[in-house]
Design a protein around this motif. Structure first.
Motif, mmCIF file in Angstrom:
data_model
loop_
_atom_site.group_PDB
_atom_site.id
_atom_site.type_symbol
_atom_site.label_atom_id
_atom_site.label_comp_id
_atom_site.label_asym_id
_atom_site.label_seq_id
_atom_site.Cartn_x
_atom_site.Cartn_y
_atom_site.Cartn_z
ATOM 1 N N LEU A 57 26.390 47.091 115.695
ATOM 2 C CA LEU A 57 26.259 48.052 114.596
ATOM 3 C C LEU A 57 24.834 48.178 114.070
ATOM 4 O O LEU A 57 24.420 49.261 113.658
ATOM 5 N N THR A 58 24.099 47.075 114.046
ATOM 6 C CA THR A 58 22.783 47.096 113.406
ATOM 7 C C THR A 58 21.612 46.973 114.356
ATOM 8 O O THR A 58 20.481 47.304 113.991
ATOM 9 N N GLY A 59 21.862 46.448 115.555
ATOM 10 C CA GLY A 59 20.764 46.208 116.486
ATOM 11 C C GLY A 59 20.041 44.893 116.232
ATOM 12 O O GLY A 59 19.131 44.521 116.968
ATOM 13 N N GLN A 60 20.433 44.174 115.204
ATOM 14 C CA GLN A 60 19.800 42.891 114.898
ATOM 15 C C GLN A 60 20.218 41.869 115.962
ATOM 16 O O GLN A 60 21.403 41.723 116.255
ATOM 17 N N PRO A 61 19.270 41.147 116.544
ATOM 18 C CA PRO A 61 19.606 40.157 117.577
ATOM 19 C C PRO A 61 20.488 39.033 117.015
ATOM 20 O O PRO A 61 20.297 38.589 115.880
ATOM 21 N N THR A 62 21.421 38.563 117.828
ATOM 22 C CA THR A 62 22.319 37.498 117.374
ATOM 23 C C THR A 62 21.551 36.218 117.045
ATOM 24 O O THR A 62 22.011 35.419 116.227
ATOM 25 N N ALA A 63 20.402 36.020 117.638
ATOM 26 C CA ALA A 63 19.594 34.832 117.337
ATOM 27 C C ALA A 63 19.111 34.825 115.891
ATOM 28 O O ALA A 63 18.736 33.773 115.368
ATOM 29 N N GLU A 64 19.146 35.962 115.237
ATOM 30 C CA GLU A 64 18.696 36.068 113.843
ATOM 31 C C GLU A 64 19.854 36.065 112.843
ATOM 32 O O GLU A 64 19.638 36.198 111.647
ATOM 33 N N ILE A 65 21.079 35.924 113.327
ATOM 34 C CA ILE A 65 22.266 36.066 112.476
ATOM 35 C C ILE A 65 22.888 34.703 112.186
ATOM 36 O O ILE A 65 23.017 33.865 113.071
ATOM 37 N N ILE A 66 23.270 34.503 110.943
ATOM 38 C CA ILE A 66 24.065 33.340 110.558
ATOM 39 C C ILE A 66 25.440 33.869 110.150
ATOM 40 O O ILE A 66 25.540 34.742 109.293
ATOM 41 N N VAL A 67 26.489 33.339 110.768
ATOM 42 C CA VAL A 67 27.852 33.735 110.432
ATOM 43 C C VAL A 67 28.546 32.529 109.813
ATOM 44 O O VAL A 67 28.540 31.443 110.376
ATOM 45 N N SER A 68 29.140 32.753 108.649
ATOM 46 C CA SER A 68 29.838 31.683 107.952
ATOM 47 C C SER A 68 31.102 32.256 107.325
ATOM 48 O O SER A 68 31.070 33.331 106.741
ATOM 49 N N LEU A 69 32.189 31.542 107.462
ATOM 50 C CA LEU A 69 33.452 31.961 106.866
ATOM 51 C C LEU A 69 33.942 30.851 105.939
ATOM 52 O O LEU A 69 34.735 30.004 106.321
ATOM 53 N N PRO A 70 33.444 30.844 104.708
ATOM 54 C CA PRO A 70 33.863 29.776 103.793
ATOM 55 C C PRO A 70 35.322 29.939 103.384
ATOM 56 O O PRO A 70 35.801 31.040 103.184
ATOM 57 N N GLU A 71 36.007 28.826 103.281
ATOM 58 C CA GLU A 71 37.399 28.849 102.850
ATOM 59 C C GLU A 71 37.452 28.807 101.324
ATOM 60 O O GLU A 71 36.719 28.067 100.685
ATOM 61 N N ARG A 72 38.297 29.636 100.764
ATOM 62 C CA ARG A 72 38.444 29.708 99.311
ATOM 63 C C ARG A 72 39.920 29.595 98.957
ATOM 64 O O ARG A 72 40.793 30.047 99.684
#
Length: 74
Positions: A11-26
């Motif tokens: 969607l954005t063209g941003q390289p995956t090496a620059e992405i942090i993905v986090s799914l905090p549990e609430r």
């Protein structure tokens, strides 16, 4: 998480090496949608009876999700 990163990259063209993905549990009580705080586990049916109409009115885009949810907790 890889799928989320890949979707973001598409969607954005941003390289995956620059992405942090986090799914905090609430806890459900820490989540609000359409102005209504989610119910504790086990209290979904009562919560839906009490808040379903209000949510559907204030957030019509959630109507289909509410109906599906109602079918699972009733």
């Amino acid at each position: 998480m890889r799928s989320l990163a890949a979707a973001w990259t598409r969607l954005t063209g941003q390289p995956t090496a620059e992405i942090i993905v986090s799914l905090p549990e609430r806890d459900a009580g820490e989540i609000m949608e359409a102005g209504v705080i989610f119910p504790p586990v086990g209290e979904e049916a009562a919560w839906l009876r009490e808040n379903g109409a209000r949510i559907a009115e204030s957030a019509p885009h959630l109507a289909a999700d509410l109906e599906e949810y109602r079918g699972r907790v009733s």
